[in-house]
Each structure stands twice: as C-alpha cells, then as structure tokens.
Design a protein around this motif. Structure first.
Motif, PDB file in Angstrom:
ATOM      1  N   UNK A   1       1.588   9.918 -41.055  1.00  0.00           N
ATOM      2  CA  UNK A   1       2.795  10.366 -41.743  1.00  0.00           C
ATOM      3  C   UNK A   1       2.746  11.858 -42.020  1.00  0.00           C
ATOM      4  N   UNK A   2       1.596  12.308 -42.544  1.00  0.00           N
ATOM      5  CA  UNK A   2       1.448  13.732 -42.863  1.00  0.00           C
ATOM      6  C   UNK A   2       1.585  14.577 -41.591  1.00  0.00           C
ATOM      7  N   UNK A   3       0.902  14.117 -40.537  1.00  0.00           N
ATOM      8  CA  UNK A   3       0.898  14.902 -39.304  1.00  0.00           C
ATOM      9  C   UNK A   3       2.302  15.000 -38.723  1.00  0.00           C
ATOM     10  N   UNK A   4       3.050  13.922 -38.791  1.00  0.00           N
ATOM     11  CA  UNK A   4       4.389  13.923 -38.221  1.00  0.00           C
ATOM     12  C   UNK A   4       5.299  14.953 -38.871  1.00  0.00           C
ATOM     13  N   UNK A   5       4.939  15.350 -40.093  1.00  0.00           N
ATOM     14  CA  UNK A   5       5.785  16.310 -40.805  1.00  0.00           C
ATOM     15  C   UNK A   5       5.540  17.747 -40.321  1.00  0.00           C
ATOM     16  N   UNK A   6       4.426  17.978 -39.664  1.00  0.00           N
ATOM     17  CA  UNK A   6       4.101  19.346 -39.240  1.00  0.00           C
ATOM     18  C   UNK A   6       4.977  19.737 -38.059  1.00  0.00           C
ATOM     19  N   UNK A   7       5.646  20.891 -38.145  1.00  0.00           N
ATOM     20  CA  UNK A   7       6.447  21.309 -36.995  1.00  0.00           C
ATOM     21  C   UNK A   7       5.541  21.563 -35.791  1.00  0.00           C
ATOM     22  N   UNK A   8       5.946  21.139 -34.633  1.00  0.00           N
ATOM     23  CA  UNK A   8       5.130  21.340 -33.431  1.00  0.00           C
ATOM     24  C   UNK A   8       4.391  20.090 -33.029  1.00  0.00           C
ATOM     25  N   UNK A   9       4.299  19.110 -33.957  1.00  0.00           N
ATOM     26  CA  UNK A   9       3.684  17.837 -33.584  1.00  0.00           C
ATOM     27  C   UNK A   9       4.755  16.944 -32.993  1.00  0.00           C
ATOM     28  N   UNK A  10       4.595  16.533 -31.741  1.00  0.00           N
ATOM     29  CA  UNK A  10       5.635  15.753 -31.084  1.00  0.00           C
ATOM     30  C   UNK A  10       5.460  14.258 -31.292  1.00  0.00           C
ATOM     31  N   UNK A  11       4.232  13.789 -31.105  1.00  0.00           N
ATOM     32  CA  UNK A  11       3.972  12.366 -31.283  1.00  0.00           C
ATOM     33  C   UNK A  11       2.626  12.209 -31.964  1.00  0.00           C
ATOM     34  N   UNK A  12       2.474  11.122 -32.670  1.00  0.00           N
ATOM     35  CA  UNK A  12       1.156  10.764 -33.184  1.00  0.00           C
ATOM     36  C   UNK A  12       0.939   9.295 -32.855  1.00  0.00           C
ATOM     37  N   UNK A  13      -0.239   8.986 -32.280  1.00  0.00           N
ATOM     38  CA  UNK A  13      -0.533   7.580 -32.017  1.00  0.00           C
ATOM     39  C   UNK A  13      -1.970   7.316 -32.408  1.00  0.00           C
TER      40      UNK A  13
ATOM     41  N   UNK B   1      -8.840   1.007 -35.337  1.00  0.00           N
ATOM     42  CA  UNK B   1      -8.465   2.380 -34.989  1.00  0.00           C
ATOM     43  C   UNK B   1      -9.570   3.366 -35.351  1.00  0.00           C
ATOM     44  N   UNK B   2      -9.933   4.221 -34.401  1.00  0.00           N
ATOM     45  CA  UNK B   2     -10.952   5.234 -34.693  1.00  0.00           C
ATOM     46  C   UNK B   2     -10.467   6.648 -34.433  1.00  0.00           C
ATOM     47  N   UNK B   3      -9.388   6.793 -33.673  1.00  0.00           N
ATOM     48  CA  UNK B   3      -8.889   8.143 -33.384  1.00  0.00           C
ATOM     49  C   UNK B   3      -7.376   8.166 -33.546  1.00  0.00           C
ATOM     50  N   UNK B   4      -6.844   9.324 -33.939  1.00  0.00           N
ATOM     51  CA  UNK B   4      -5.420   9.540 -33.753  1.00  0.00           C
ATOM     52  C   UNK B   4      -5.256  10.556 -32.627  1.00  0.00           C
ATOM     53  N   UNK B   5      -4.210  10.348 -31.817  1.00  0.00           N
ATOM     54  CA  UNK B   5      -3.913  11.280 -30.737  1.00  0.00           C
ATOM     55  C   UNK B   5      -2.660  12.043 -31.131  1.00  0.00           C
ATOM     56  N   UNK B   6      -2.773  13.338 -31.270  1.00  0.00           N
ATOM     57  CA  UNK B   6      -1.640  14.145 -31.698  1.00  0.00           C
ATOM     58  C   UNK B   6      -1.151  14.930 -30.495  1.00  0.00           C
ATOM     59  N   UNK B   7       0.113  14.738 -30.145  1.00  0.00           N
ATOM     60  CA  UNK B   7       0.671  15.510 -29.033  1.00  0.00           C
ATOM     61  C   UNK B   7       1.385  16.711 -29.605  1.00  0.00           C
TER      62      UNK B   7
ATOM     63  N   UNK C   1       0.515  25.167 -35.406  1.00  0.00           N
ATOM     64  CA  UNK C   1       0.434  23.724 -35.600  1.00  0.00           C
ATOM     65  C   UNK C   1      -1.001  23.314 -35.916  1.00  0.00           C
ATOM     66  N   UNK C   2      -1.937  23.898 -35.199  1.00  0.00           N
ATOM     67  CA  UNK C   2      -3.344  23.569 -35.429  1.00  0.00           C
ATOM     68  C   UNK C   2      -3.753  23.861 -36.858  1.00  0.00           C
ATOM     69  N   UNK C   3      -3.309  25.011 -37.349  1.00  0.00           N
ATOM     70  CA  UNK C   3      -3.635  25.366 -38.741  1.00  0.00           C
ATOM     71  C   UNK C   3      -3.083  24.314 -39.677  1.00  0.00           C
ATOM     72  N   UNK C   4      -1.817  23.897 -39.411  1.00  0.00           N
ATOM     73  CA  UNK C   4      -1.195  22.870 -40.240  1.00  0.00           C
ATOM     74  C   UNK C   4      -1.991  21.576 -40.214  1.00  0.00           C
ATOM     75  N   UNK C   5      -2.433  21.182 -39.026  1.00  0.00           N
ATOM     76  CA  UNK C   5      -3.176  19.921 -38.897  1.00  0.00           C
ATOM     77  C   UNK C   5      -4.482  19.987 -39.683  1.00  0.00           C
ATOM     78  N   UNK C   6      -5.120  21.115 -39.583  1.00  0.00           N
ATOM     79  CA  UNK C   6      -6.396  21.251 -40.309  1.00  0.00           C
ATOM     80  C   UNK C   6      -6.180  21.192 -41.813  1.00  0.00           C
ATOM     81  N   UNK C   7      -5.051  21.768 -42.258  1.00  0.00           N
ATOM     82  CA  UNK C   7      -4.771  21.739 -43.697  1.00  0.00           C
ATOM     83  C   UNK C   7      -4.554  20.301 -44.147  1.00  0.00           C
TER      84      UNK C   7
END
Lengths: 230, 794
Positions: free
Chosen positions: B477-489, B618-624, B633-639
């Motif tokens: 949910x958090x990741x989906x809010x970051x601009x530049x993230x297209x999909x999360x699975x 589940x052990x990984x999330x894949x962020x597109x 976007x990377x900075x956002x994901x790390x935050x």
C-alpha cells in the motif's frame, strides 16, 4: 708409443665407400715432434683425430703405449684423454663463458685434482706463459695469438705425454705463429712432450724432426729425421 | 666442480638474456600455479592438525549396503551408537555426537539464518574448537557462538548471557564465544547448541533410532594406549547387533568402521553427508592443472635449449677432449636448468603475491594456510626437481655430441638435433592453450547468456525487496503511493534461480499418478507486473487480505503449459476449471494457463509449475518502476522501508542485477582466464624464442637472397611459413578437441549457447593473430637486415 698397423678410414657413400685414409702404417716414438702435411682433403685431420682417439679407424690396429685402442672401454679412453693426451685446435676452441684461468683449469677439474693443487698448477702455467695479468679476462678480450697461448696452456695443464695440434697457427699472423711454434719446440725439448701437428706451412713443418706427407689418403713418404737439431 | 657448474650456469643465463627471460617467466608462471596447488594440499592436512588428540580420535563411518548390493559410505552414524560405545567399552574415553543443521534465529526481532551444530559436552574437549570466553554449552537451551555470528547477532555488545529465539527450540542463552574458527576445518558453523536443546519429540526419537544413519556424526576419543584394532573390531559387531532388529526398506543393512582424525582430510573416498574436508580428487585436479602449465614452460626450456645446441656443441667437444665423461656434462647442463628453475621459484613467489587477493584464490585455494618452513622446503625441492626434469632431455642430447664432429675447423657445421621434437612441442603448447581458450570462452559465454538472456518474464526496471517480516499488504500500500511506482506484486521465490519449493500433485484425491510440480506463491498483480501471458482462463481472483497481510490460501491456481502436458490434460481451454489435489485434503481449481517461461536456471528444461495465492509464503515484493523517475522513486521506496522496518537496512535489488550476479561467476572466469592467458603467453614466448634463434641462424641466407633480388615480403614469408604451418596444425588439432571440451561443459545446461563460428573463429583468429605478430616481429627485422653486414666474411 704410437703404432698404426694398416689403418684405413672410410665412409659409406652410395653403394660403395669413400676412403679418407688407406693402409696407414706408422710408428711415433716418445719425444718425437712429427709434422703431418698434405693438401686439403688428404685426410690429415682424420689421421690426427684417429691418433687422438676422437674417431675410430674402420680397419687396422692402433696401439697406444702397447695397448690396442680399439679394445679399450669408453671409460679407459677418457682416462687416456685426461692423463696422456692434450689437444690444440686451429680455431683455439676456448670456452667463451670461462675466463683464461678457468679455461686452463678445466682439464684439471675432470682429472679430479684438489682445489689447492689446481691453483698452484694453473698459477705455474700462467707464470710460464706470461699471462698472469690476463687471467681474469674472457677469450673474446684476447688477440688470436693470446687465445692460442691459452689453448696450449690448457693442453699441457694435465701434463700429457703427447699433444695433438690441428693447424695450431692456421689463424695467426706469421709473428704470432713463430712464437707459438717456438713454444711447441720448447715443450718438446725441455719437457719431453711428444708433439704431432698438422700443418699447411713448410716453415712450420720444419720445426718437427719428421714430416709425414699425405695424399688422397695414402702416406707418401717418410722424411728421414733431419740433422738440423740444434 | 659444483661451484664451476653454477658459475657457468649464471654466466650463460646472463649472456643469453632473451632466452633466460622467456624461461624464467614461463617456468615462474607454471611453478606459481603448482605452488597454489601445493599450498592447498598443505592446507588439506591442516584440517586435522588443531584437534588436541587427533592420533587417538576417530570418526565412525557407516557403510550402507543398498538393495542393489551397492555399498555407500556415510560420514554420519545413527545417534545411539555413541552411548553404546561409551557405556560398554572401557577403552573409549569420550564420545561426542554432532548434528549439523541450518535454522532461523530471532535476535531482537531480527531474523537471521545460520548454521549450527548440536553437540555433546565432549565436543569441547575432543575437537579443537577453543573458547575465547565463557563456558561450554552443556545445559539445555544454551549455545556457544563464533565471533562472526556474535557480531552478526549482537553487534559489538558482549554476547554472553544474551538470549536468541528459534521456532523449534524456543529461547537459547549464549554461554560462551569461540575463538575464530580455523578456516581449514572440516566443520563450519555459527553456533554450537548443547545436545539437550534438541528436545522436540521428533528430535528425541532420532536420538534412540538405530534406523536413521544420516542425522548426526559420532566422534570417539580412545583412552591412551588403547588398541585401535580392538576398536575397529567391535564396530561391525555393534552394527550387526543393532541391525538385527531393524527392517529396512530401501537398504539391506549397514556396518560401521573407524576413520582416524589424522586421515580425515584430504578424504580418500566420497562420503555421503560429507563435511567440508577437501578430497584427493580436488587436490589432484589442481595439481594436474599446475603441472600442465608447468609442462608448457618446460617445453619452452627444452625447445630453446635444443635450438641453441649449435653454440653449446663446441663446448661439449672441448670438455670431452679435456677428459669429461658424459654424466659430468649432463650434470653441468642440469645444474643450469636447476639454477634457472630456482630463480623462477623466486619470481613465482612474486607472482603469487600479486594474485593472492583474487577472491577465487582465497576461497578455493590458499585461504587460511600458513607458509611454514616445511612448505618452503617443499617449494624449493619442487623447483629443483622441475629443473632436473626440464634439463634432462636437452642434457642428454647436448652431452651426446661427438667431439670429432663438432671440433672440425671447417665452418658451416650444422648441428640441428631434435627438430621434430621441437616442432611437436610448439604444436602441443598452442593446442593446449587453444583448447583451454575455447572451453573457457564457451563457459563465459554460457554464463553471460544465463545472466542476460530473456527468461520469458520481465526483469528490467523491477526492484525486488526481501520482505523480512514486514507485512506485505502494508508495504505494498505504501509503495503504491510513491509516484513512479507502476505495479507492486508479491512472490515466494525469485525466478531464474533454483526454482523454489516443489511437491507431488495428483489429479485425483487418491490414487492415480502424482507429478512433481514447483509451487510458487504469488498475488494477483504478479502476472501483469512480470509481463507473463495467460493462454486460457483468467488471472487469480482478487483476494482481500486482512490487516496482518496473512490471508488464507486461495482455492484457485494458475499452471503453466508444461504442467498441462505433465498432467496429460489435453487442450488448454478444457483444462480451465479442472481440479488438482495438492495433498489428501487440499483441492484447488485451475483458473488459467500461463504461457511457459523459464523460472529455473538454464540447467533444466521448463518444468511443471503451479502459481497460487499463499500470502504466508511471500518473501519478496516486486516493484515495477516507471522509466524516467528511477532516482527519486528509489529514494521514496527507501524512506517507506525505513519507516516500516527501521532495524534492517534496505536490501532491494534490481531483478536484472540479481540474475547477473546469480549466473555470471566472474571470479571463477577471471581466474581461469588468468590460467589460459598464462598458457598462451608461455606458448607465445616460446615461439618468439624459436623464431629468434632460427632467423639468427638463417641470416646469411637472407643476405644472399636479398642480394639476388628477393623482396622483404618474400623473405618474411620464407622465414615465417614454417612456423605458421605449426600454428595451423595446432589449430586443426585444438578446434575439435576444444569443441568437445566446451560441449562437455555446456551439456549440463538444457538451454545453452552453441559453439559456433564466433567462438572457434575468434579463438583461432586470436591464435593466428598473436602467433603471427610474434613471428612477424622477428622475421620482419631479419628481412630488413642489411646483406652487407651478414655477408661480410669472417
């Protein structure tokens, strides 16, 4: 001391054989100075090599100090080289990587002499041949005449009974040649070393007391021992 | 006499600098590779050295006879054996059992996997793993940790008294810290747990079960003066007694035998459940690689020495008429090669220092071995033997000259000995180098192919983040809010590796054939995110996850085409809606068919695969991530990661990077590339030497031909052709053999590159190019020489 009976040497050539020496019968006594002469290809060097036991005759018998050479083992022959025979070559044939001192020392090493004995022997030779100052030089730093002096010093180092010299002055100027021939004469006279030399030059041949002439492998004639002994 | 030999050797080496350089460099390279192997062999013996009484310590092995009468040796034993030995036999002083395993430990809510050994108290005295501080772990739920594990778990804090948790054994208290374990040890572990810690019913059953011989290891310390024969005699008796009551299913029975600690490493036989000791096979392989390299260099020595025989012939003649016998001359020539070889040892040591930091060298060869005097003595002895062997052939040939031939005053004497031998050696050198090069290139191309090929799923711009206990749904949910993230699975497994979990699946509830199928857990976004294609049916239905992120597994599954084939289900459209039984109680329904893609490494063909919704796994999330905005976007994901899991560093990795790292073993390729380069340069140096000496002897001929009007081009060809011919022969021999060597490696992969024109052509091109340059460099100079110089009469 040296006695050849009907010695021949030939090489196979096609279906036949090419004779280099034919039916040589010859005696050389201790203390003699013999010159072997003849045109190119007459078999002088081959005869010298047979006498020096570097080559074996194809036929005939060779007695060295009454021992039949053909029947000697390789080991015994090496013994003779170490203790009875010295060689001097036209091209000097010094070992380029060794100094004058070490070149003279080489035959003594193979004779198994102790280090101190070798030292005194080489020192004595250097002194006698007036080469003390040059003992640490390499052959390439010497003139031809000096190189041949080293060659002779090496040949007499092991105090041989006989020296075989293959055109010892062939590559030298006449001044140097005379020096070398005088030295041989002296060795023959004073030390009683038997000398057999191959030469092209009548002048040098005259230093000997007997001349053997070879032609096409035949021994032509005996020069009667001359009376011009001093 | 000996001093004389050495002096002449030095002067000769100094005088012929090119010759000496080529030989020293070549021999040093070969010796260096041998040194690596020798060090590793020495290291193999270090494995046994640090145990206190290794001469009376034994490990018991189990020889199992299978139903097919095949004997298989196991390093492990049934666990009750130790007790019987200690209780019933007076000559046994102590026994120590060891159970090796891997588990996840929780420390301060961090989950860290590590290898552990569960050990009896005697472990701490029988084996040589010494404690730095604290007490051995003997009470239930205690452990001793290695310094590395202590740091990993607790940072710089004092580990003693700290508590770690495991699912299986509960809480464990640390009672001591080991000294740093020797790298050269047949056991590797992060922690030693006390044996009573393993207190579950299952574990307790194992400890009295004579039937299971793969669980643990038994070490026995005999009393001083005890007879080994007696010990060896009672072992089969115990086995016979123990197996009498057992009914085996897949084996006929077993017997025991003792393996002395002093002969544990290097291992003479392949043991199942083996520990970390190296095998003779590995050491022999290393040594033979070293010896082949050295052999190439020895070829150079033989070759060049024979090529120079003309200049040495006269010396041989003189020495012979001075009274030398043959063995004295051989002694002299061999002294020369020994001097050269000992000198090469020095250079080899410098080379060794240069390549020491390479990871391959550290990990596989010389890590943790001390160079002591014994080893140095072996090195020196080895190089002397090398020198003697290298010098033998040339010495025999050279000492065989007859003085009457070589001392004749006439010039123009030709003494060429062993020309055929020399040519064969050059051909052999280049053929070996070329075979190695083709094999290596095939290997490198295959690894690169696996690292960069199209697996059938998207790997670029996908960032994989290990979950590490962060609730998946919240993170998504958090990741989906970051601009530049297209999909999360989400997924339980990263594709393109070993494929993950697999199990047997049936079409009917009971009975019928079962098929081994890989099962990976995904969520419904995964298909779209990874660009997978559905051939029939639909994606997994959307599942509403609860707040913990742990929903119940879904009833629907996706399967791949291969699974359709494996279950013999026929037309994909008819498959949708059919059911499969994951086990006796779990029935699932096929929702859709996924087009085949390569989800394992290329070692295997595509296998049957089931994708289902199992949030627990589940052990990984894949962020597109969108194309342009990567940095921000990377900075956002790390935050986001930091806010959800402040304890653990962000461990996201690009999918393409993961595949690259997983499949391109650069360290290995680099090291093998180094070996090939060594072989090649040795061969080229040897060729350079040969060409040099040959052109030198033909310089007069060159002069005459030039005077008669030959062009430079014609002269270069004249001088080069003989050598080019050798290179071509080497190529003709090496191409098919190299092809076979490369295929022998590639055959292990279901999907592999082909060894085609680019590999073979490239390798032979390089051979001819480098060889040609080597030849041309010398012949060109010879062809340019002024005939006036070479024809001047002596």
């Amino acid at each position: 001391m040296i006695s050849l009976q009907n010695v021949s040497k030939y090489y196979p050539a096609g279906f036949g054989k090419t004779y280099v020496l034919r039916n040589i019968t010859l005696d050389i006594n201790e203390g003699e100075f013999v010159s072997i002469m003849g045109p190119s290809g007459s078999g002088k060097s081959t005869l010298l090599h047979i006498l020096g036991m570097l080559e074996e005759p194809s036929e005939g018998e060779y007695l060295f100090f009454d021992q039949p050479v053909q029947k000697l083992s390789e080991k015994r022959r090496t013994e003779l080289h170490r203790n009875y025979i010295g060689f001097v070559f036209q091209a000097y044939h010094l070992i380029d990587e060794l100094t004058v001192y070490e070149n003279i020392e080489t035959p003594l090493l193979y004779k198994g002499m102790s280090s101190s004995e070798r030292k005194s022997r080489v020192a004595e030779l250097l002194d006698r041949f007036n080469m003390v100052a040059k003992k640490d030089l390499f052959p390439s730093q010497l003139s031809g005449g000096q190189q041949q002096l080293v060659g002779i010093a090496r040949a007499v180092a092991s105090q041989p009974k006989v020296i075989f010299a293959d055109e010892p002055t062939g590559n030298l100027h006449s001044d140097h040649a005379k020096e070398i021939m005088d030295l041989f004469k002296k060795l023959n006279k004073e030390d009683g070393v038997t000398i057999v030399q191959v030469t092209h030059s009548e002048v040098n041949a005259e230093y000997g007391n007997r001349i053997l002439r070879l032609k096409d492998g035949w021994l032509e004639s005996f020069q009667v021992p001359t009376l011009e002994r001093e | 006499m000996f001093r004389n030999y050495v002096v002449i050797a030095f002067r000769n080496l100094w005088k012929h600098k090119l010759f000496s350089f080529i030989n020293v460099i070549g021999l040093a390279s070969g010796i260096m590779v041998c040194l690596l192997a020798l060090i590793d062999i020495k290291g193999a013996f270090d494995y046994n050295n640090f145990h206190p009484n290794s001469n009376r310590t034994y490990r018991v092995l189990t020889d199992v006879t299978g139903n097919d009468n095949q004997k298989i040796a196991f390093a492990s034993t049934p666990l009750p054996l130790a007790d019987v030995l200690k209780r019933e036999y007076g000559f046994v002083e102590k026994t120590a059992r060891i159970i090796r395993d891997y588990t996840e430990f929780t420390v301060d809510q961090k989950k860290l996997g590590d290898y552990y050994c569960a050990v009896d108290p005697a472990f701490f005295t029988v084996l040589g793993y010494k404690l730095a501080t604290g007490q051995p772990a003997t009470a239930p739920n205690t452990a001793v940790v290695t310094p590395q594990t202590a740091e990993k778990f607790f940072g710089l804090a004092n580990p003693i008294g700290k508590v770690i948790h495991t699912k299986e054994f509960g809480s464990i208290t640390v009672t001591g810290v080991f000294q740093t374990l020797p790298i050269r040890s047949h056991l590797h572990f992060g922690l030693a747990l006390s044996m009573p810690t393993l207190s579950t019913a299952n574990r307790k059953q194992q400890q009295i079960d004579w039937k299971q011989y793969t669980i643990g290891y038994t070490y026995v310390l005999l009393k001083e003066g005890a007879s080994v024969d007696q010990f060896e005699k009672i072992l089969p008796t115990i086995a016979a007694r123990a197996t009498k009551a057992i009914r085996f299913r897949s084996e006929k029975g077993y017997t025991f035998r003792a393996q002395s600690m002093t002969t544990l490493s290097p291992s003479r036989e392949e043991l199942q459940m083996g520990t970390w000791e190296p095998s003779w096979g590995k050491l022999a392989t290393e040594m033979s690689v070293g010896l082949v390299t050295l052999l190439l260099a020895v070829f150079n020595y033989v070759n060049l020495t024979l090529a120079r025989s003309l200049s040495r012939a006269r010396e041989v003649g003189i020495r012979k008429v001075s009274g030398a016998v043959r063995w004295q001359l051989m002694g002299q020539f061999m002294a020369e090669s020994v001097v050269l070889s000992v000198f090469a040892l020095g250079v080899a040591y410098v080379f060794l220092m240069l390549i020491e930091p390479m990871p391959f060298v550290q990990q596989w060869l010389i890590g943790g071995v001390q160079l002591d005097t014994t080893l140095w003595a072996v090195f020196v002895g080895f190089s002397i033997v090398t020198g003697l062997l290298a010098g033998f052939v040339p010495a025999r040939v050279l000492s065989g000259f007859r003085p009457a031939q070589v001392l004749r005053s006439q010039t123009g004497l030709k003494v060429f000995k062993g020309i055929t031998l020399r040519k064969s050696l050059i051909v052999a050198q280049f053929a070996i180098a070329l075979i190695a090069m083709i094999a290596l290139l095939s290997m490198a191309r295959q690894q690169n192919y696996m690292a960069t090929a199209d697996y059938g799923f998207r790997s670029d711009r996908i960032l994989n983040i290990p979950l590490n206990n962060v609730p998946y749904q919240r993170l998504a949910n958090e990741l989906n809010r970051i601009p530049g993230v297209e999909h999360v699975s989400a997924t339980s497994e990263l594709f393109g590796s070993h494929g993950g979990a697999y199990q047997n699946v049936r079409r009917q509830k009971s009975g019928g054939d079962s098929t081994a199928v890989f099962i990976t857990a995904i969520d419904q976004n995964f298909i779209a995110n990874m660009d997978l294609r559905l051939l029939a049916g639909q994606n997994l239905p959307e599942m509403v996850a609860d707040t913990t992120g742990e929903g119940s597994p879904g009833r629907f599954v996706l399967i791949n085409e291969e699974a359709v084939k494996a279950f013999r289900m026929g037309n994909p459209r008819e498959v949708v809606g059919q059911s499969l039984w994951l086990n006796d109680t779990t029935e699932v329904q096929i929702a859709g068919i996924v087009k085949d893609f390569r989800f394992t490494t290329f070692n295997w063909t595509i296998k049957p695969l089931i994708l289902n919704y199992q949030p627990k796994r589940f052990r990984f999330v894949n962020v597109r991530i969108a194309e342009r905005t990567t940095e921000t976007t990377l900075v956002g994901i790390q935050r986001v990661w930091k806010s959800l899991n402040p304890r653990e560093p962000f461990a996201g990795e690009w999918y393409s990077d993961f595949l690259y790292k997983r499949h391109s073993h650069e360290d290995d390729v680099n090291f093998m590339g180094l070996l090939t380069a060594l072989a090649f340069s040795i061969a080229c140096l040897g060729l350079l030497g040969m060409v040099t000496y040959t052109t030198e002897t033909r310089i007069k001929e060159v002069g005459i031909r030039k005077v008669m009007g030959a062009e430079v081009r014609q002269i270069i060809w004249l001088l080069s052709w003989d050598f080019v011919k050798l290179l071509l022969i080497a190529g003709a021999i090496a191409l098919p053999l190299g092809y076979l060597a490369g295929m022998a490696f590639l055959i292990n992969f279901a999907y592999h590159v082909s060894i085609g024109f680019e590999t073979l052509g490239g390798c032979i091109g390089l051979l001819l190019g480098l060889g040609g340059l080597t030849i041309g460099f010398r012949t060109y100079r010879a062809a340019l020489s002024n005939p006036a110089d070479s024809l001047r009469s002596e």
